[in-house]
Design a protein around this motif. Structure first.
Motif, PDB file in Angstrom:
ATOM      1  N   MET A 263       0.863  -1.170   0.000  1.00 13.94           N
ATOM      2  CA  MET A 263       0.000   0.000   0.000  1.00 13.94           C
ATOM      3  C   MET A 263       0.899   1.219   0.000  1.00 13.94           C
ATOM      4  N   SER A 264       0.584   2.157  -0.848  1.00 12.43           N
ATOM      5  CA  SER A 264       1.320   3.421  -0.824  1.00 12.43           C
ATOM      6  C   SER A 264       0.319   4.551  -0.933  1.00 12.43           C
ATOM      7  N   GLY A 265       0.709   5.720  -0.473  1.00 17.81           N
ATOM      8  CA  GLY A 265      -0.172   6.882  -0.514  1.00 17.81           C
ATOM      9  C   GLY A 265      -0.843   7.170   0.810  1.00 17.81           C
ATOM     10  N   LEU A 266      -1.197   6.151   1.579  1.00 19.00           N
ATOM     11  CA  LEU A 266      -1.829   6.343   2.877  1.00 19.00           C
ATOM     12  C   LEU A 266      -0.817   6.430   4.006  1.00 19.00           C
ATOM     13  N   SER A 267       0.390   5.997   3.764  1.00 21.00           N
ATOM     14  CA  SER A 267       1.389   5.931   4.820  1.00 21.00           C
ATOM     15  C   SER A 267       2.568   6.854   4.511  1.00 21.00           C
TER      16      SER A 267
ATOM     17  N   GLY B  18       3.623   8.194   1.815  1.00 21.55           N
ATOM     18  CA  GLY B  18       4.367   7.879   0.607  1.00 21.55           C
ATOM     19  C   GLY B  18       5.256   6.652   0.701  1.00 21.55           C
ATOM     20  N   MET B  19       5.329   6.056   1.870  1.00 27.38           N
ATOM     21  CA  MET B  19       6.141   4.847   2.026  1.00 27.38           C
ATOM     22  C   MET B  19       5.312   3.629   1.611  1.00 27.38           C
ATOM     23  N   ARG B  20       5.971   2.607   1.153  1.00 25.68           N
ATOM     24  CA  ARG B  20       5.271   1.371   0.823  1.00 25.68           C
ATOM     25  C   ARG B  20       5.141   0.532   2.081  1.00 25.68           C
ATOM     26  N   GLU B  21       3.926   0.080   2.363  1.00 26.10           N
ATOM     27  CA  GLU B  21       3.643  -0.706   3.562  1.00 26.10           C
ATOM     28  C   GLU B  21       2.853  -1.951   3.177  1.00 26.10           C
ATOM     29  N   PRO B  22       3.136  -3.088   3.793  1.00 22.05           N
ATOM     30  CA  PRO B  22       2.309  -4.278   3.545  1.00 22.05           C
ATOM     31  C   PRO B  22       0.936  -4.116   4.200  1.00 22.05           C
ATOM     32  N   VAL B  23      -0.071  -4.700   3.574  1.00 19.38           N
ATOM     33  CA  VAL B  23      -1.436  -4.670   4.097  1.00 19.38           C
ATOM     34  C   VAL B  23      -1.765  -6.055   4.624  1.00 19.38           C
TER      35      VAL B  23
ATOM     36  N   PHE C 263      -5.336  -3.758   7.301  1.00 19.20           N
ATOM     37  CA  PHE C 263      -4.613  -3.014   8.329  1.00 19.20           C
ATOM     38  C   PHE C 263      -3.171  -2.813   7.888  1.00 19.20           C
ATOM     39  N   ILE C 264      -2.637  -1.607   8.159  1.00 17.14           N
ATOM     40  CA  ILE C 264      -1.220  -1.358   7.963  1.00 17.14           C
ATOM     41  C   ILE C 264      -0.668  -0.734   9.241  1.00 17.14           C
ATOM     42  N   LYS C 265       0.628  -0.872   9.446  1.00 16.39           N
ATOM     43  CA  LYS C 265       1.227  -0.404  10.697  1.00 16.39           C
ATOM     44  C   LYS C 265       1.251   1.114  10.803  1.00 16.39           C
ATOM     45  N   ARG C 266       1.514   1.819   9.710  1.00 18.69           N
ATOM     46  CA  ARG C 266       1.627   3.278   9.762  1.00 18.69           C
ATOM     47  C   ARG C 266       0.612   3.915   8.826  1.00 18.69           C
ATOM     48  N   LEU C 267      -0.343   4.621   9.389  1.00 20.32           N
ATOM     49  CA  LEU C 267      -1.328   5.372   8.596  1.00 20.32           C
ATOM     50  C   LEU C 267      -1.112   6.859   8.806  1.00 20.32           C
ATOM     51  N   SER C 268      -1.266   7.646   7.751  1.00 14.11           N
ATOM     52  CA  SER C 268      -1.157   9.095   7.882  1.00 14.11           C
ATOM     53  C   SER C 268      -2.472   9.714   8.330  1.00 14.11           C
ATOM     54  N   ILE C 269      -3.551   8.904   8.396  1.00 10.59           N
ATOM     55  CA  ILE C 269      -4.856   9.374   8.846  1.00 10.59           C
ATOM     56  C   ILE C 269      -5.386   8.404   9.889  1.00 10.59           C
ATOM     57  N   ALA C 270      -6.415   8.821  10.638  1.00  8.37           N
ATOM     58  CA  ALA C 270      -6.910   8.020  11.756  1.00  8.37           C
ATOM     59  C   ALA C 270      -7.529   6.697  11.318  1.00  8.37           C
ATOM     60  N   GLY C 271      -8.232   6.651  10.227  1.00  9.01           N
ATOM     61  CA  GLY C 271      -8.869   5.419   9.780  1.00  9.01           C
ATOM     62  C   GLY C 271      -9.544   5.606   8.445  1.00  9.01           C
ATOM     63  N   ILE C 272      -9.876   4.511   7.830  1.00  8.81           N
ATOM     64  CA  ILE C 272     -10.480   4.544   6.500  1.00  8.81           C
ATOM     65  C   ILE C 272     -11.476   3.412   6.379  1.00  8.81           C
ATOM     66  N   LEU C 273     -12.599   3.658   5.745  1.00 12.49           N
ATOM     67  CA  LEU C 273     -13.566   2.602   5.443  1.00 12.49           C
ATOM     68  C   LEU C 273     -13.615   2.434   3.936  1.00 12.49           C
ATOM     69  N   GLY C 274     -13.526   1.200   3.491  1.00 11.63           N
ATOM     70  CA  GLY C 274     -13.606   0.947   2.064  1.00 11.63           C
ATOM     71  C   GLY C 274     -15.049   0.948   1.578  1.00 11.63           C
ATOM     72  N   ARG C 275     -15.209   1.078   0.298  1.00 16.82           N
ATOM     73  CA  ARG C 275     -16.554   1.105  -0.280  1.00 16.82           C
ATOM     74  C   ARG C 275     -17.202  -0.272  -0.207  1.00 16.82           C
ATOM     75  N   ASN C 276     -16.426  -1.326  -0.402  1.00 17.76           N
ATOM     76  CA  ASN C 276     -16.973  -2.678  -0.365  1.00 17.76           C
ATOM     77  C   ASN C 276     -17.054  -3.157   1.077  1.00 17.76           C
TER      78      ASN C 276
END
Length: 74
Positions: free
Chosen positions: A1-5, A7-12, A33-46
């Motif tokens: 995953m990139s963009g949420l952490s 700009g670093m690449r993080e495993p999901v 779930f990823i270890k480092r998020l730049s925001i508090a939380g996210i809900l996916g559409r699905n």
């Protein structure tokens, strides 16, 4: 995953979880779930937004959030 952490690449890491909304709404979703998020939380559409109508009204103080369950015919 990139963009949420920052700009670093993080495993999901995906897990099946039960999401409890209100006292009687329970849905099964796959959550990532990823270890480092730049925001508090996210809900996916699905899994969430395809089960609920969500209305945000920030014109009021305090802001209003309304959630309505979508009844799906099977």
């Amino acid at each position: 995953m990139s963009g949420l952490s920052h700009g670093m690449r993080e495993p999901v890491y995906y897990h099946e979880v039960k999401l409890y909304i209100e006292s009687d709404w329970v849905i099964d979703i796959t959550a990532g779930f990823i270890k480092r998020l730049s925001i508090a939380g996210i809900l996916g559409r699905n899994g969430f937004f395809d089960n609920f109508k969500v209305k945000f009204d920030q014109s009021m103080t305090p802001s209003v959030l309304e959630i309505e369950r979508i009844d799906k015919l099977q």
